[in-house]
Enzyme design. Structure first.
Site, mmCIF file in Angstrom:
data_model
loop_
_atom_site.group_PDB
_atom_site.id
_atom_site.type_symbol
_atom_site.label_atom_id
_atom_site.label_comp_id
_atom_site.label_asym_id
_atom_site.label_seq_id
_atom_site.Cartn_x
_atom_site.Cartn_y
_atom_site.Cartn_z
ATOM 1 N N HIS A 1 0.830 -1.215 0.000
ATOM 2 C CA HIS A 1 0.000 0.000 0.000
ATOM 3 C C HIS A 1 0.864 1.265 0.000
ATOM 4 O O HIS A 1 0.437 2.316 0.462
ATOM 5 C CB HIS A 1 -0.982 0.002 1.183
ATOM 6 C CG HIS A 1 -2.087 -1.008 1.020
ATOM 7 N ND1 HIS A 1 -3.213 -0.759 0.280
ATOM 8 C CD2 HIS A 1 -2.195 -2.278 1.473
ATOM 9 C CE1 HIS A 1 -3.997 -1.835 0.314
ATOM 10 N NE2 HIS A 1 -3.398 -2.779 1.022
ATOM 11 N N GLY B 1 -6.051 -15.080 -8.936
ATOM 12 C CA GLY B 1 -6.790 -14.316 -7.926
ATOM 13 C C GLY B 1 -6.269 -14.503 -6.515
ATOM 14 O O GLY B 1 -6.997 -14.302 -5.556
ATOM 15 N N LEU C 1 -0.856 -13.108 -6.547
ATOM 16 C CA LEU C 1 0.472 -13.348 -7.125
ATOM 17 C C LEU C 1 0.527 -12.824 -8.565
ATOM 18 O O LEU C 1 1.458 -13.080 -9.306
ATOM 19 C CB LEU C 1 0.825 -14.841 -7.060
ATOM 20 C CG LEU C 1 0.822 -15.421 -5.638
ATOM 21 C CD1 LEU C 1 1.143 -16.914 -5.659
ATOM 22 C CD2 LEU C 1 1.825 -14.701 -4.732
ATOM 23 N N ASP D 1 3.340 -4.750 -10.551
ATOM 24 C CA ASP D 1 3.193 -6.117 -11.051
ATOM 25 C C ASP D 1 3.779 -6.276 -12.446
ATOM 26 O O ASP D 1 4.499 -7.228 -12.739
ATOM 27 C CB ASP D 1 1.721 -6.518 -11.069
ATOM 28 C CG ASP D 1 1.079 -6.387 -9.705
ATOM 29 O OD1 ASP D 1 1.815 -6.150 -8.729
ATOM 30 O OD2 ASP D 1 -0.151 -6.506 -9.622
HETATM 31 P P1 ADP Z 1 -4.359 -11.995 -9.759
HETATM 32 O O1 ADP Z 1 -4.142 -11.603 -8.350
HETATM 33 O O2 ADP Z 1 -3.987 -13.424 -9.976
HETATM 34 O O3 ADP Z 1 -3.709 -11.061 -10.730
HETATM 35 P P2 ADP Z 1 -6.716 -10.969 -11.043
HETATM 36 O O4 ADP Z 1 -8.154 -11.080 -10.701
HETATM 37 O O5 ADP Z 1 -6.107 -9.639 -11.168
HETATM 38 O O6 ADP Z 1 -5.935 -11.891 -9.994
HETATM 39 O O7 ADP Z 1 -6.468 -11.698 -12.449
HETATM 40 C C1 ADP Z 1 -6.946 -13.001 -12.679
HETATM 41 C C2 ADP Z 1 -7.503 -13.110 -14.085
HETATM 42 O O8 ADP Z 1 -6.418 -13.212 -15.035
HETATM 43 C C3 ADP Z 1 -8.328 -14.346 -14.287
HETATM 44 O O9 ADP Z 1 -9.680 -14.132 -13.923
HETATM 45 C C4 ADP Z 1 -8.179 -14.584 -15.783
HETATM 46 O O10 ADP Z 1 -9.087 -13.775 -16.510
HETATM 47 C C5 ADP Z 1 -6.763 -14.127 -16.073
HETATM 48 N N1 ADP Z 1 -5.834 -15.275 -15.988
HETATM 49 C C6 ADP Z 1 -4.853 -15.476 -15.097
HETATM 50 N N2 ADP Z 1 -4.217 -16.652 -15.294
HETATM 51 C C7 ADP Z 1 -4.816 -17.218 -16.361
HETATM 52 C C8 ADP Z 1 -4.651 -18.458 -17.057
HETATM 53 N N3 ADP Z 1 -3.720 -19.349 -16.694
HETATM 54 N N4 ADP Z 1 -5.457 -18.695 -18.100
HETATM 55 C C9 ADP Z 1 -6.411 -17.818 -18.481
HETATM 56 N N5 ADP Z 1 -6.617 -16.640 -17.852
HETATM 57 C C10 ADP Z 1 -5.852 -16.344 -16.813
HETATM 58 MG MG MG Z 2 -4.166 -8.959 -10.882
#
Ligand code: ADP
Ligand code: MG
Length: 389
Positions: A37, A124, A127, A174
């Site tokens: 943050h 989600g 990471l 990120d």
């Molecule tokens: P995170 O903390 O992992 O970044 P987010 O909600 O920001 O969480 O992003 C997750 C989204 O990224 C998923 O809902 C999907 O749309 C996309 N995503 C991540 N990994 C994959 C994957 N292996 N295959 C397809 N989409 C993915």
């Molecule tokens: Mg994200």
């Protein structure tokens, strides 16, 4: 993750060879070691890339069509480069479209592509699988089309893709670390100047262990906006009080906070105190790494957790439990929640000799108390975006 040759086989079964340029690329997820943050307060963060990636295989097409197959969702999406539409269904496609949109805004003329991709970054969980997907997309397109895009420029265009097309108001951390990360190095980022520095982080005896609480980040959006508003309130207050320029909490020292905070209100003072002390902790943590003083580094991680828990109030009972259990184990130098909070993961620094016990004991107690199924990942700083052989 599947082997590259198996992925090429899947690619070839799905798409006929266009005879044009093709390749396989990867971009990693990340864990933030310290500096939580602080990004939107123009402060410092210290993430590292982890050895979990999204892998993308692609070949150029003669026309302007993009066909992209997500192995993990077992879905194919087809769209035209001339007509990029946000989709609610097949949400993942928005990350690719967002990157393409930003490249087109930079006046790059792109041909169509056939693409498949897969990943092993838990989705989600904080990471940053989303940044990895953006960065691998940009890296793939830039390499296959021989676009001359500098690493920082690429990270920034991926951030804009997430801000503008996907609609998530994320900072630069990120995408920076997914693009710029290097094996054996953490990445210090100054979120005011966007400058960065690689900091060697490797030790034969210790290992980074990530524990996934499996708590979905629920409250995050509304609480996040509240925290931002509280920080802005503190900035306005100090701008009126102090006789030097205050553009962000980055500009307020801890002495100034303690001396001048009387009119700020108890809650806002604690929020500001987290940000100010956390910035200091990041810089002390970098100094500790440079001295190979992992003990101090670990203490700073743990202090960061307490500050996030007590002053910033973005932890949750499960994350607190994981940290508490971690600190009871042998060979642990530090533990903290990582990411925005209210769920997701903790990051721990653990002696190699005790890692098996650490994981066994923490998981057993955590699962018993919460009914969840904790996962853990061992890692050291890994490489950023790259071409695969
Ligand atoms: P995170 O903390 O992992 O970044 P987010 O909600 O920001 O969480 O992003 C997750 C989204 O990224 C998923 O809902 C999907 O749309 C996309 N995503 C991540 N990994 C994959 C994957 N292996 N295959 C397809 N989409 C993915
Ligand atoms: Mg994200």
């Amino acid at each position: 993750m599947r082997e590259l040759k198996d992925l090429w086989q899947i690619f070839e079964e799905r798409f006929p060879d266009t005879g044009l340029r093709k390749g396989a690329f990867a971009a990693p997820g990340r864990v933030n070691l310290i500096g939580e943050h602080t990004d939107y307060n123009e402060g410092f963060v210290l993430p590292m890339a982890i050895d979990k990636d999204i892998i993308m295989l692609a070949q150029l097409r003669e026309d302007q069509e993009v066909r992209v197959y997500s192995l993990d969702y077992n879905r194919e999406v087809i769209f035209s480069l001339l007509d990029l539409e946000f989709e609610k269904e097949d949400f993942w496609a928005n990350y690719l479209k967002g990157v393409i949109d930003e490249l087109q805004k930079m006046d790059y003329y792109l041909p169509g592509m056939n693409i498949i991709f897969t990943g092993n970054i838990p989705i989600g969980s904080g990471l940053s699988s989303s940044a990895a997907l953006e960065v691998v997309t940009a890296y793939t397109i830039a390499t296959l089309n021989e676009l001359d895009i500098q690493p920082v420029e690429m990270a920034l265009l991926c951030q804009r893709a997430e801000n503008n097309f996907v609609g998530v108001n994320c900072g630069i951390m990120d995408q920076y670390v997914s693009r710029l990360g290097k094996k054996g190095q953490a990445l210090l980022i100054d979120c005011r100047s966007n400058e960065y520095e690689l900091v060697p982080f490797a030790n034969e005896d210790y290992q980074v262990v990530i524990c996934n609480s499996k708590v979905e980040r629920g409250l995050v959006d509304s609480e996040y906006n509240q925290r931002r508003a509280e920080c802005e309130k503190a900035v306005r207050y100090f701008a009126g009080k102090l006789d030097h320029r205050i553009l962000a909490l980055r500009d307020v020292t801890i002495e100034e906070l303690e001396k001048e905070a009387a009119g700020l209100g108890e809650l806002t003072k604690r929020r500001a105190r987290h940000v100010i002390t956390e910035n200091n902790r990041v810089l002390m943590a970098v100094a500790a790494l440079r001295n190979n003083d992992l003990e101090t580094f670990g203490q700073l991680m743990t202090e960061s957790h307490y500050s996030l828990r007590d002053d910033y109030e973005v932890s949750c009972p499960e994350l607190d439990l994981l940290v508490e259990l971690a600190l009871k184990q042998k060979g642990v130098l530090g533990a903290r929640m990582t990411g925005a909070g209210f769920g997701g993961c903790t990051v721990n620094l653990v002696h190699k000799d005790y890692i098996n016990d650490f994981i066994f004991n923490v998981k057993k107690a955590y699962d018993q108390e919460t009914g969840k199924d904790m996962e853990s990942y061992l890692t050291w700083p890994a490489a950023g975006a790259r071409k695969l052989a």
